[in-house]
Design a protein around this motif. Structure first.
Motif, PDB file in Angstrom:
ATOM      1  N   ASP A 103      16.247  11.187  -2.044  1.00 16.38           N
ATOM      2  CA  ASP A 103      16.792   9.754  -1.615  1.00 16.38           C
ATOM      3  C   ASP A 103      17.338   9.597  -0.429  1.00 16.38           C
ATOM      4  O   ASP A 103      18.514  10.128  -0.013  1.00 16.38           O
ATOM      5  N   ILE A 104      16.758   8.818   0.770  1.00 19.01           N
ATOM      6  CA  ILE A 104      17.256   8.963   2.043  1.00 19.01           C
ATOM      7  C   ILE A 104      18.521   8.146   2.255  1.00 19.01           C
ATOM      8  O   ILE A 104      19.352   8.392   2.930  1.00 19.01           O
ATOM      9  N   ARG A 105      18.736   7.334   1.181  1.00 19.24           N
ATOM     10  CA  ARG A 105      20.122   6.642   1.124  1.00 19.24           C
ATOM     11  C   ARG A 105      21.252   7.340   0.731  1.00 19.24           C
ATOM     12  O   ARG A 105      22.340   7.133   1.348  1.00 19.24           O
ATOM     13  N   ARG A 106      20.945   8.441   0.279  1.00 16.83           N
ATOM     14  CA  ARG A 106      22.144   9.391  -0.342  1.00 16.83           C
ATOM     15  C   ARG A 106      22.057  10.662   0.896  1.00 16.83           C
ATOM     16  O   ARG A 106      23.227  11.346   0.845  1.00 16.83           O
ATOM     17  N   GLU A 107      20.989  10.857   1.771  1.00 19.78           N
ATOM     18  CA  GLU A 107      21.217  12.185   2.604  1.00 19.78           C
ATOM     19  C   GLU A 107      20.639  11.419   3.803  1.00 19.78           C
ATOM     20  O   GLU A 107      19.510  11.853   4.442  1.00 19.78           O
ATOM     21  N   PRO A 108      21.265  10.485   4.646  1.00 18.13           N
ATOM     22  CA  PRO A 108      20.881  10.042   5.867  1.00 18.13           C
ATOM     23  C   PRO A 108      20.894  11.381   6.911  1.00 18.13           C
ATOM     24  O   PRO A 108      21.867  12.162   6.947  1.00 18.13           O
ATOM     25  N   GLY A 109      19.950  11.226   7.910  1.00 17.63           N
ATOM     26  CA  GLY A 109      20.139  12.124   8.999  1.00 17.63           C
ATOM     27  C   GLY A 109      19.213  13.463   8.738  1.00 17.63           C
ATOM     28  O   GLY A 109      19.274  14.560   9.472  1.00 17.63           O
ATOM     29  N   THR A 110      18.611  13.466   7.455  1.00 21.56           N
ATOM     30  CA  THR A 110      17.877  14.687   7.014  1.00 21.56           C
ATOM     31  C   THR A 110      16.570  14.795   7.811  1.00 21.56           C
ATOM     32  O   THR A 110      16.049  13.843   8.155  1.00 21.56           O
ATOM     33  N   ARG A 122      -0.013   7.322  -3.917  1.00 19.99           N
ATOM     34  CA  ARG A 122       0.150   8.619  -4.699  1.00 19.99           C
ATOM     35  C   ARG A 122       0.471   9.525  -3.713  1.00 19.99           C
ATOM     36  O   ARG A 122       1.307  10.533  -4.573  1.00 19.99           O
ATOM     37  N   ASP A 123       0.195   9.598  -2.473  1.00 19.29           N
ATOM     38  CA  ASP A 123       0.678  10.692  -1.683  1.00 19.29           C
ATOM     39  C   ASP A 123       2.090  10.519  -1.295  1.00 19.29           C
ATOM     40  O   ASP A 123       2.706   9.312  -1.494  1.00 19.29           O
ATOM     41  N   LEU A 124       2.924  11.756  -0.646  1.00 17.50           N
ATOM     42  CA  LEU A 124       3.989  11.518  -0.453  1.00 17.50           C
ATOM     43  C   LEU A 124       3.957  11.137   1.191  1.00 17.50           C
ATOM     44  O   LEU A 124       3.189  11.645   1.914  1.00 17.50           O
ATOM     45  N   LEU A 125       4.956   9.984   1.507  1.00 18.98           N
ATOM     46  CA  LEU A 125       4.914   9.474   2.696  1.00 18.98           C
ATOM     47  C   LEU A 125       6.340   9.595   3.248  1.00 18.98           C
ATOM     48  O   LEU A 125       7.146   9.140   2.725  1.00 18.98           O
ATOM     49  N   VAL A 126       6.268   9.901   4.541  1.00 17.28           N
ATOM     50  CA  VAL A 126       7.569  10.070   5.168  1.00 17.28           C
ATOM     51  C   VAL A 126       7.576   9.704   6.543  1.00 17.28           C
ATOM     52  O   VAL A 126       6.286  10.025   7.239  1.00 17.28           O
ATOM     53  N   LEU A 127       8.374   8.806   7.227  1.00 13.95           N
ATOM     54  CA  LEU A 127       8.570   8.299   8.478  1.00 13.95           C
ATOM     55  C   LEU A 127       9.534   8.666   9.274  1.00 13.95           C
ATOM     56  O   LEU A 127      10.640   8.927   8.594  1.00 13.95           O
ATOM     57  N   THR A 128       9.368   9.484  10.221  1.00  7.61           N
ATOM     58  CA  THR A 128      10.396   9.892  10.986  1.00  7.61           C
ATOM     59  C   THR A 128      10.762   9.436  12.447  1.00  7.61           C
ATOM     60  O   THR A 128       9.558   8.879  13.107  1.00  7.61           O
ATOM     61  N   VAL A 151       0.884  -1.136  -0.030  1.00  6.32           N
ATOM     62  CA  VAL A 151      -0.077   0.154  -0.018  1.00  6.32           C
ATOM     63  C   VAL A 151       0.883   1.238   0.040  1.00  6.32           C
ATOM     64  O   VAL A 151       0.616   2.157  -0.708  1.00  6.32           O
ATOM     65  N   VAL A 152       1.912   1.389   0.858  1.00  6.05           N
ATOM     66  CA  VAL A 152       2.781   2.456   0.824  1.00  6.05           C
ATOM     67  C   VAL A 152       3.498   2.649  -0.317  1.00  6.05           C
ATOM     68  O   VAL A 152       3.534   3.758  -0.851  1.00  6.05           O
ATOM     69  N   TYR A 153       4.014   1.551  -1.162  1.00  9.58           N
ATOM     70  CA  TYR A 153       4.417   1.577  -2.299  1.00  9.58           C
ATOM     71  C   TYR A 153       3.682   2.425  -3.424  1.00  9.58           C
ATOM     72  O   TYR A 153       4.303   3.001  -4.380  1.00  9.58           O
ATOM     73  N   THR A 156      11.022   6.731   3.450  1.00  7.62           N
ATOM     74  CA  THR A 156      10.288   7.347   2.474  1.00  7.62           C
ATOM     75  C   THR A 156       9.511   6.440   1.554  1.00  7.62           C
ATOM     76  O   THR A 156       9.961   5.350   1.278  1.00  7.62           O
ATOM     77  N   ASN A 157       8.481   7.016   0.784  1.00  2.00           N
ATOM     78  CA  ASN A 157       7.836   5.869  -0.138  1.00  2.00           C
ATOM     79  C   ASN A 157       8.383   6.447  -1.599  1.00  2.00           C
ATOM     80  O   ASN A 157       9.213   7.585  -1.662  1.00  2.00           O
ATOM     81  N   PRO A 158       8.456   5.719  -2.477  1.00  2.00           N
ATOM     82  CA  PRO A 158       8.843   5.946  -3.838  1.00  2.00           C
ATOM     83  C   PRO A 158       8.502   7.191  -4.302  1.00  2.00           C
ATOM     84  O   PRO A 158       9.285   7.866  -5.198  1.00  2.00           O
ATOM     85  N   GLN A 159       7.273   7.830  -3.959  1.00  2.00           N
ATOM     86  CA  GLN A 159       6.844   9.215  -4.473  1.00  2.00           C
ATOM     87  C   GLN A 159       7.592  10.144  -4.107  1.00  2.00           C
ATOM     88  O   GLN A 159       7.725  11.100  -4.785  1.00  2.00           O
ATOM     89  N   ILE A 160       8.211  10.042  -2.988  1.00  3.93           N
ATOM     90  CA  ILE A 160       9.069  11.358  -2.404  1.00  3.93           C
ATOM     91  C   ILE A 160      10.462  11.136  -3.393  1.00  3.93           C
ATOM     92  O   ILE A 160      10.803  12.460  -3.732  1.00  3.93           O
TER      93      ILE A 160
END
Length: 616
Positions: free
Chosen positions: A271-278, A245-251, A240-242, A260-264
């Motif tokens: 891309d959280i993998r390239r910018e950890p700690g944001t 269509r909405d932007l989803l962020v878990l903090t 469902v998350v994948y 994050t979901n792919p829409q982000i």
């Protein structure tokens, strides 16, 4: 009861329990229902063999052996059906012959065993039970072995290939467990119950119902360990998350992005993998306001907050969004993280803009429509003023007219001219177009009619040729169809003659009073105002007292019914014939009534004009 009987009872109970358990996981799933059917076959087999091993007499032994036959004859069909469903062979299962292949052999073997001998020729007492003496000299025995072995091998191969091709590791592990337990159970059962008796080595009783429990254990282990035949809610939520269509962020509770979901990544380029700690608010244009709302929610333990903000893309574009944040709490009510959902407002804002623009356009359109309706009102008054107020009274001919007007301003027109000689000229036409332009064109046609009548009104062919030339010069983009004729009268024999020319208009109809005959009066001629070289014929028709001539526009013959069929000349002629002895006015009223009935309550789509002339 001996130990083998107790073990068989235990196996039967466990198999039945597993079948019910698998059905309860998802009662609507075909796979789970087939699992129940297979387990019930094993349960019946084990239950009957429990009493078979404890049978005090041969008759009791044969009774329980016959009763167990449906279990060990039918389970192969149910098991293979189960495997075909599990491995997704839906196109194969859509064919009816597959079910015949699955279940017909088992039913035949069951019937054969119940009605006679098929597998065991005798039983030998071994320890705490009985060993079967196979009928190795019977073709039924070998057919049954081939059936059981072939179906079992096919099922194991299908499960192995399914697991090998499965993309999910969970399904690969499920397939591995099923293959290992199935091969183990079948190997042990084949060795003890087929190979050893076939070589006349009777050392152990029939153990197949017990070894089958190994396979049942594999099913149970797959269910408990890998959620086999049950819905994995974690997988479903990830899907469902994948797909959302909405932007989803878990903090976490500090606002640092965990997932994050792919829409982000697709919309924002983040891309959280390239910018950890944001931190979450770094994704927003007005991040400080969002950060304060986030911190206030955490500190006050407010369940949620909502704001309207703008996300920043990697290219610097701003995306308006409705942002909703909700706290994730543990079982003690402490915040564990935050789920943030951003709904892209671009489509909604664009829709609002389009609605405003459309509303403005509709206002302009309403004003233009009001102006057009005003012009149409003028056009209707013009058209009404152009038509004769009443038909002329003539000493030699009786005249009648009927008309019906469509909603739009049409181009039907008719007029009469009385000559000093006593002759009567009549003109009927239908101009092209509708609305104001048609009304203005009619004004020119009336002017031309009055002018040309003074020049050659007694010569219909010349009249049409002159009208054609004038319209081509003055109104090149318009044309009309028309009939112009003149009635001349003889004082000597009370007869009359109708001389007319026609240009693309419906042909006049004459009704003879003496014979009751009715016919169309053909006369060559094309559209008026279209071709400089247009030619028009002139036709003369001798008329006697009581004879009638009818002129009409195409609105009469092109009237449609509810099935879009035309009224046609064929619809009008019977009415004129049947009312030939009635008065001229009554006949015209009958035509209008026939048109109304033919429409069946539908609207008048084109102007209707019909003129009638009767020689006195």
């Amino acid at each position: 009861m001996n130990p083998f009987s107790l073990i068989n009872i235990f196996s039967a109970i466990m198999c039945a329990s597993l079948g019910v358990f698998s059905l309860r996981l998802d009662p609507r799933a075909r796979l789970n229902r087939l699992s129940l059917a297979t387990c019930l076959c094993f349960s019946l087999w084990g239950f009957c063999y429990a009493f078979l091993h404890a049978a005090p007499a041969r008759d009791d032994l044969l009774f329980w052996y016959g009763l167990s036959a449906p279990g060990w004859c039918l389970f192969s069909g149910f098991a293979l059906h189960y495997v075909l469903t599990l491995t997704g062979k839906h196109s194969l299962l859509a064919r009816s012959w597959v079910y015949l292949a699955l279940y017909a052999p088992g039913l035949v073997f069951t019937l054969k065993q119940i009605t006679g001998e098929m597998y065991a020729a005798d039983f030998i007492r071994v320890g705490f039970g009985y060993a079967e003496v196979p009928m190795t000299d019977s073709p039924w025995f070998w057919l049954f072995i081939a059936y059981q072995s072939g179906y079992a091998l096919a099922g194991i191969v299908l499960i192995y290939l399914w697991g090998k091709r499965a993309p999910a590791r969970r399904e690969k592990k499920q397939a591995r467990v099923l293959v290992v337990t199935s091969v183990s159970a079948l190997t042990f059962a084949f060795f003890t119950d087929i190979i050893l008796p076939a070589i006349h080595h009777f050392t152990v009783p029939a153990l197949s119902p017990i070894f089958i429990f190994i396979w049942a254990f594999g099913i149970w282990y797959s269910i408990r360990r890998y959620r086999f035949m049950s819905i994995n809610l974690s997988d479903v939520s990830d899907e469902v998350v994948y797909r959302m269509r909405d932007l989803l962020v878990l903090t976490d509770t500090r606002g640092i992005i965990i997932k994050t979901n792919p829409q982000i990544e697709k919309i924002l380029g983040f891309d959280i993998r390239r910018e950890p700690g944001t931190r979450f608010h770094a994704l927003l244009k007005d991040g400080e306001r969002a950060g304060r709302a986030f911190d206030a929610m955490i500190s006050s333990r407010t369940p949620r907050f909502e704001i309207i903000g703008e996300f920043i893309t990697s290219t610097g574009e701003f995306i308006p969004a409705e942002i909703r944040a909700s706290i994730i709490q543990d079982e003690f009510g402490d915040p564990q993280g935050v789920v943030i959902i951003g709904s892209d407002l671009r489509e909604k804002l664009q829709l609002r803009k389009e609605i405003r623009e459309r509303t403005a356009a509709e206002d302009i359109l309403r004003m233009k429509n009001a102006a057009i309706e005003k012009e149409l009102g003028h056009a209707q008054r013009i058209q009404k003023a152009l038509l004769p107020v009443s038909v002329p009274e003539h000493t030699c001919i009786r005249i009648g007219s009927r008309s019906d007007t469509a909603a739009a301003i049409g181009g039907d027109y008719f007029s009469f001219t009385e000559f000093d000689s006593g002759d009567l000229g009549v003109f009927i036409c239908d101009v092209s177009g509708h609305g104001v332009s048609a009304a203005l064109f009619l004004s020119l046609v009336k002017f031309e009619f009055d002018r040309i009548c003074r020049i050659c009104g007694d010569r219909p062919k010349s009249f049409m040729e002159e009208l054609n030339r004038d319209l081509i010069v003055n109104m090149q983009n318009y044309f009309l169809t028309a009939v112009y004729g003149i009635f001349t009268f003889s004082r000597e024999d009370d007869s009359a003659e109708f001389i007319f020319a026609r240009g693309g208009h419906p042909a006049p109809i004459v009704h003879r009073a003496a014979t009751g005959g009715i016919e169309e009066l053909n006369c060559g001629g094309t559209l008026i105002g279209q071709f400089r070289s247009a030619c028009f014929d002139e036709t003369r028709v001798r008329l006697r007292r009581g004879d009638r001539v009818y002129l009409y526009t195409d609105g009469v013959v092109e009237t449609r019914d509810c099935e879009r069929r035309f009224f046609g000349v064929e619809g009008m002629m019977p009415i004129l014939r049947d009312n030939g002895v009635a008065s001229l006015d009554a006949t015209l009223d009958a035509v209008i009534g026939g048109l109304t009935a033919f429409r069946g309550g539908g609207p008048v789509e084109d102007d209707i004009v019909i003129l009638g002339f009767e020689i006195k």
